[in-house]
Design an enzyme around this catalytic site. Structure first.
Site, PDB file in Angstrom:
ATOM      1  N   ARG A 110       0.862  -1.182   0.000  1.00 42.23           N
ATOM      2  CA  ARG A 110       0.000   0.000   0.000  1.00 42.23           C
ATOM      3  C   ARG A 110       0.899   1.232   0.000  1.00 42.23           C
ATOM      4  NH1 ARG A 110      -3.481  -2.739  -1.579  1.00 42.23           N
ATOM      5  NH2 ARG A 110      -5.559  -3.135  -0.702  1.00 42.23           N
ATOM      6  N   GLU A 160      -4.411   7.682  -4.707  1.00 36.73           N
ATOM      7  CA  GLU A 160      -4.711   6.985  -5.963  1.00 36.73           C
ATOM      8  C   GLU A 160      -6.044   7.482  -6.490  1.00 36.73           C
ATOM      9  OE1 GLU A 160      -4.431   2.734  -5.408  1.00 36.73           O
ATOM     10  OE2 GLU A 160      -2.374   2.866  -4.683  1.00 36.73           O
ATOM     11  N   HIS A 204      -1.719   0.579  -9.796  1.00 40.10           N
ATOM     12  CA  HIS A 204      -2.302  -0.439  -8.899  1.00 40.10           C
ATOM     13  C   HIS A 204      -2.840  -1.634  -9.699  1.00 40.10           C
ATOM     14  CE1 HIS A 204      -4.203  -0.935  -4.657  1.00 40.10           C
ATOM     15  NE2 HIS A 204      -4.031  -2.124  -5.214  1.00 40.10           N
TER      16      HIS A 204
HETATM   17  N1  LIG Z   1      -0.756  -4.078  -5.392  1.00 35.83           N
HETATM   18  C1  LIG Z   1      -1.826  -4.846  -5.376  1.00 35.83           C
HETATM   19  O1  LIG Z   1      -2.608  -4.874  -6.313  1.00 35.83           O
HETATM   20  C2  LIG Z   1      -2.075  -5.732  -4.208  1.00 35.83           C
HETATM   21  C3  LIG Z   1      -1.666  -5.363  -2.953  1.00 35.83           C
HETATM   22  N2  LIG Z   1      -1.898  -6.203  -1.895  1.00 35.83           N
HETATM   23  C4  LIG Z   1      -1.420  -5.794  -0.570  1.00 35.83           C
HETATM   24  O2  LIG Z   1      -0.609  -6.836  -0.062  1.00 35.83           O
HETATM   25  C5  LIG Z   1      -0.933  -7.050   1.300  1.00 35.83           C
HETATM   26  C6  LIG Z   1      -0.526  -8.443   1.730  1.00 35.83           C
HETATM   27  O3  LIG Z   1      -1.366  -9.419   1.169  1.00 35.83           O
HETATM   28  P1  LIG Z   1      -1.202 -10.973   1.626  1.00 35.83           P
HETATM   29  O4  LIG Z   1       0.189 -11.418   1.404  1.00 35.83           O
HETATM   30  O5  LIG Z   1      -2.294 -11.739   1.007  1.00 35.83           O
HETATM   31  O6  LIG Z   1      -1.453 -10.811   3.199  1.00 35.83           O
HETATM   32  P2  LIG Z   1      -0.896 -11.702   4.391  1.00 35.83           P
HETATM   33  O7  LIG Z   1      -1.726 -11.342   5.560  1.00 35.83           O
HETATM   34  O8  LIG Z   1      -0.806 -13.123   3.972  1.00 35.83           O
HETATM   35  O9  LIG Z   1       0.596 -11.160   4.590  1.00 35.83           O
HETATM   36  C7  LIG Z   1       0.923  -9.976   5.216  1.00 35.83           C
HETATM   37  C8  LIG Z   1       2.140 -10.239   6.082  1.00 35.83           C
HETATM   38  O10 LIG Z   1       2.625  -8.997   6.598  1.00 35.83           O
HETATM   39  C9  LIG Z   1       3.086  -9.256   7.911  1.00 35.83           C
HETATM   40  N3  LIG Z   1       3.216  -8.004   8.661  1.00 35.83           N
HETATM   41  C10 LIG Z   1       2.262  -7.314   9.332  1.00 35.83           C
HETATM   42  N4  LIG Z   1       2.810  -6.244   9.921  1.00 35.83           N
HETATM   43  C11 LIG Z   1       4.121  -6.248   9.604  1.00 35.83           C
HETATM   44  C12 LIG Z   1       5.219  -5.405   9.921  1.00 35.83           C
HETATM   45  N5  LIG Z   1       5.065  -4.332  10.700  1.00 35.83           N
HETATM   46  N6  LIG Z   1       6.454  -5.720   9.435  1.00 35.83           N
HETATM   47  C13 LIG Z   1       6.612  -6.803   8.668  1.00 35.83           C
HETATM   48  N7  LIG Z   1       5.614  -7.635   8.342  1.00 35.83           N
HETATM   49  C14 LIG Z   1       4.395  -7.369   8.806  1.00 35.83           C
HETATM   50  C15 LIG Z   1       2.045 -10.218   8.473  1.00 35.83           C
HETATM   51  O11 LIG Z   1       2.556 -10.914   9.604  1.00 35.83           O
HETATM   52  C16 LIG Z   1       1.849 -11.137   7.277  1.00 35.83           C
HETATM   53  O12 LIG Z   1       2.781 -12.193   7.297  1.00 35.83           O
HETATM   54  C17 LIG Z   1      -2.423  -6.730   1.370  1.00 35.83           C
HETATM   55  O13 LIG Z   1      -2.815  -6.362   2.681  1.00 35.83           O
HETATM   56  C18 LIG Z   1      -2.572  -5.590   0.405  1.00 35.83           C
HETATM   57  O14 LIG Z   1      -2.385  -4.365   1.062  1.00 35.83           O
HETATM   58  C19 LIG Z   1      -2.519  -7.401  -2.063  1.00 35.83           C
HETATM   59  C20 LIG Z   1      -2.950  -7.792  -3.297  1.00 35.83           C
HETATM   60  C21 LIG Z   1      -2.777  -6.985  -4.475  1.00 35.83           C
HETATM   61  O1  LIG Z   2      -6.585  -7.018  -3.174  1.00 34.27           O
HETATM   62  C1  LIG Z   2      -5.978  -5.976  -2.854  1.00 34.27           C
HETATM   63  O2  LIG Z   2      -5.747  -5.669  -1.676  1.00 34.27           O
HETATM   64  C2  LIG Z   2      -5.523  -5.066  -3.898  1.00 34.27           C
HETATM   65  O3  LIG Z   2      -4.792  -4.161  -3.650  1.00 34.27           O
HETATM   66  C3  LIG Z   2      -5.974  -5.250  -5.295  1.00 34.27           C
HETATM   67  O4  LIG Z   2      -6.088  -6.524  -5.685  1.00 34.27           O
END
Ligand SMILES: NC(=O)C1=CN([C@@H]2O[C@H](COP(=O)(O)OP(=O)(O)OC[C@H]3O[C@@H](n4cnc5c(N)ncnc54)[C@H](O)[C@@H]3O)[C@@H](O)[C@H]2O)C=CC1
Ligand SMILES: O=C(O)C(=O)CO
Length: 343
Positions: free
Chosen positions: A247, A276, A295
């Site tokens: 993010r 955004e 994004h």
């Molecule tokens: N650019 C895009 O289109 C997308 C962005 N995202 C972003 O990616 C994020 C992660 O998605 P997932 O991997 O599925 O989630 P997830 O919950 O599997 O992984 C997130 C990880 O971050 C860790 N974490 C939390 N606070 C932390 C900190 N202070 N320092 C280090 N690690 C920390 C958590 O322990 C967890 O292991 C989403 O929350 C979203 O914001 C997700 C999908 C698409």
């Molecule tokens: O799923 C999310 O969190 C995204 O940022 C877009 O897929």
């Protein structure tokens, strides 16, 4: 008894919309207007969304901040379903207090988003966008020389901040595909990734000091907001590249622009921004050592469809009273609002 009503505040694929319509009356709210840069249009759309939520059992959409003002009259709302894995547009504690279940879409977008992280790494390191632009502008008039050379990705060190589903999918590509050394930081060790990818858990400062690519994939929370600021950027190597597909607000963008302008880091590959859409005249949109994407992390036809279908399934399961999948605020399950069906 009233029929089930579902507010739809994002355009959904036709088959997903049809599936929802089999179970409920759908109340569309113009998604484009909610994101309009014209304040009056956006305000009117928010008012329409608040009105629609006031008389709804569920809602499905994404990218709109659902705050207390929007929920003030939504006394019947039992389920919010976001078509995203990130839940930073919601106040989870407030939803739990209100008894509203929030579902999200983990897993279905993991591999696609990890691919996008690698696209950013390769594009930034090899200066793909800048070099393609050279040809488009008719400026390829001699063999390119050191001033246009990039840096290698293979066999370098990647540091992953946020080692969850997507972070580990990035690690797999890095270690097994590109022979990279994987460092990660996070609240707990991930032994499976340590044995499968040779990943090493380190403190954030050590990761910043050692990584050639610092990849941010943590969720945005009060604790992670601006976790990368001037001090953290100063710890990075001058030849390192920052990748952010988590993010935008994980990074203090003012500090990032300064570091990029002054060449204190080599470059950045960014899929997400504090604001955004990123305005076209923003520094991050114009700096030559930045690859900026709108994004697109999960934005493939297959994955966006899978996310919409998953969000619809989550919503219907939660409205059905079943134990729903993919609940982002599980504490709510003990006190969720009842749903009354017309049939
Ligand atoms: N650019 C895009 O289109 C997308 C962005 N995202 C972003 O990616 C994020 C992660 O998605 P997932 O991997 O599925 O989630 P997830 O919950 O599997 O992984 C997130 C990880 O971050 C860790 N974490 C939390 N606070 C932390 C900190 N202070 N320092 C280090 N690690 C920390 C958590 O322990 C967890 O292991 C989403 O929350 C979203 O914001 C997700 C999908 C698409
Ligand atoms: O799923 C999310 O969190 C995204 O940022 C877009 O897929």
């Amino acid at each position: 008894m009233k029929p089930l009503r579902i507010v739809v505040y994002k355009a959904l694929p036709a088959d997903v919309e049809a599936r929802l319509a089999e179970h409920a009356e759908l109340v569309p709210v113009a998604a484009d207007a909610l994101h309009s840069s014209d304040a009056r249009t956006a305000d009117a759309a928010r008012a329409a969304l608040a009105d629609a939520l006031a008389d709804a059992d569920g809602a499905i959409g994404s990218s709109v901040t659902i705050d207390a003002a929007l929920l003030a009259r939504a006394t019947r709302l039992a389920v919010l379903s976001t078509v995203s894995v990130g839940v930073d547009k919601f106040d989870l504690d407030d939803l739990t207090r209100r008894g509203i279940v929030l579902t999200h879409t983990p897993d279905v977008l993991t591999e696609t988003t990890a691919d996008a992280v690698f696209a950013l790494m390769l594009a930034s390191a090899r200066r793909v966008v800048e070099m393609a632009e050279l040809i488009r502008q008719g400026r390829w008039q001699a063999s390119i020389g050191p001033a246009q050379y990039g840096v290698d990705v293979h066999h370098k060190t990647i540091g992953i901040v946020g080692f969850g589903r997507i972070g580990q999918a990035v690690a797999r590509r890095a270690a097994l595909g590109f022979g990279m050394q994987v460092l990660y930081t996070g609240p707990r060790p991930v032994p499976q990734a340590e044995s499968a990818y040779g990943a090493v858990r380190v403190e954030l400062d050590a990761l910043l000091a050692r990584a050639d690519f610092v990849c941010l994939q943590a969720p945005l929370t009060p604790a992670t907001r601006h976790m990368i600021g001037a001090a953290e950027l100063a710890r990075m190597k001058p030849e390192a590249i920052l990748i952010n597909a988590g993010r935008g607000a994980l990074v203090d963008e003012t500090a990032l622009v300064a570091a990029l302008r002054e060449g204190r880091i080599r470059g950045a590959g960014l899929d997400v921004f504090e604001t955004e859409p990123l305005p076209g005249d923003a520094p991050l949109a114009r700096l030559p050592n930045v690859v900026a994407l709108p994004h697109i992390g999960s934005a493939t036809l297959d994955t966006r469809h899978a996310m919409a279908r998953n969000a619809a399934d989550n919503l219907l399961a939660a409205l059905d009273g079943a134990r729903p999948q993919n609940v982002a605020n599980p504490a709510v399950l003990a006190r969720r609002r009842p749903v009354t069906r017309a049939r």
